[in-house]
Design a protein around this motif. Sequence first.
Motif, mmCIF file in Angstrom:
data_model
loop_
_atom_site.group_PDB
_atom_site.id
_atom_site.type_symbol
_atom_site.label_atom_id
_atom_site.label_comp_id
_atom_site.label_asym_id
_atom_site.label_seq_id
_atom_site.Cartn_x
_atom_site.Cartn_y
_atom_site.Cartn_z
ATOM 1 N N ALA A 133 63.593 49.886 14.989
ATOM 2 C CA ALA A 133 63.475 50.391 16.357
ATOM 3 C C ALA A 133 63.779 51.883 16.409
ATOM 4 N N ASP A 134 63.125 52.544 17.358
ATOM 5 C CA ASP A 134 63.389 53.947 17.637
ATOM 6 C C ASP A 134 63.323 54.142 19.147
ATOM 7 N N ASN A 135 64.467 54.323 19.765
ATOM 8 C CA ASN A 135 64.538 54.516 21.219
ATOM 9 C C ASN A 135 63.802 53.417 21.990
ATOM 10 N N GLY A 136 63.989 52.179 21.561
ATOM 11 C CA GLY A 136 63.404 51.047 22.272
ATOM 12 C C GLY A 136 61.955 50.745 21.935
ATOM 13 N N VAL B 61 64.407 59.744 3.787
ATOM 14 C CA VAL B 61 64.160 60.257 5.136
ATOM 15 C C VAL B 61 63.053 59.409 5.733
ATOM 16 N N ILE B 62 63.239 58.993 6.984
ATOM 17 C CA ILE B 62 62.221 58.224 7.693
ATOM 18 C C ILE B 62 61.478 59.143 8.651
ATOM 19 N N ILE B 63 60.151 59.093 8.575
ATOM 20 C CA ILE B 63 59.282 59.811 9.499
ATOM 21 C C ILE B 63 58.567 58.747 10.337
ATOM 22 N N PHE B 64 58.679 58.855 11.657
ATOM 23 C CA PHE B 64 57.971 57.929 12.536
ATOM 24 C C PHE B 64 56.560 58.450 12.755
ATOM 25 N N ALA B 65 55.587 57.644 12.393
ATOM 26 C CA ALA B 65 54.176 58.005 12.546
ATOM 27 C C ALA B 65 53.682 57.398 13.857
ATOM 28 N N ASP C 259 56.973 64.839 20.785
ATOM 29 C CA ASP C 259 57.967 65.162 21.810
ATOM 30 C C ASP C 259 59.249 64.350 21.642
ATOM 31 N N GLN C 260 59.226 63.288 20.835
ATOM 32 C CA GLN C 260 60.414 62.462 20.633
ATOM 33 C C GLN C 260 61.389 63.059 19.620
#
Length: 183
Positions: free
Chosen positions: A54-57, A104-108, A113-114
Amino acid sequence: MYPRLSTIAVLFGSLAIAACGSNGKGADTGSPGGSADVEVYINEFMTDNATALADNGTFPDWIELYNAGSKTVDLSGYWMTDDLENTFNWQIPNGVTIEAGQFVIIFADNDIDQGEFHASFQLDQLGGEDIGLFGLNVDDNPLIDSVQDFTVLAEDESLARTPDGSGNWQPTSAPTPGASNGG
């Protein structure tokens, strides 16, 4: 069924060429390019994240980078993409480093803006896409690592190098974002 792959070569530095075989899950450049001191790999990724991380819900696609080297690597100004023809898709922001032996995790999620760990692209759940990590423009933007034409993954399944940084890719229903894949 995983696509058939061929051996590919990656030019790194100005004189050295490294090649590695593939295992049928996505063509793999195998060796980081650029500086001999850079040993950063695309180590694991997920294209259909329903509950795994999860990332910010929300549950965005994600890509894990792994530093197999013995020194901290400053990733500031490196580039990532989901299309190897578009080298300059998303630039890793200033100040992003990866310690030796760390992840390191990169959210694709195509939502920059997050924050600094959110890329300007998403991964295709249907596979057949690429993931690339490229070095700095001042170094002629060398290919550091890539996964080409990755396969379709099930919901909450990742494709992971086992062991970390190796050329052996395995699908897993027990993803390990930000931690060792074991092996």
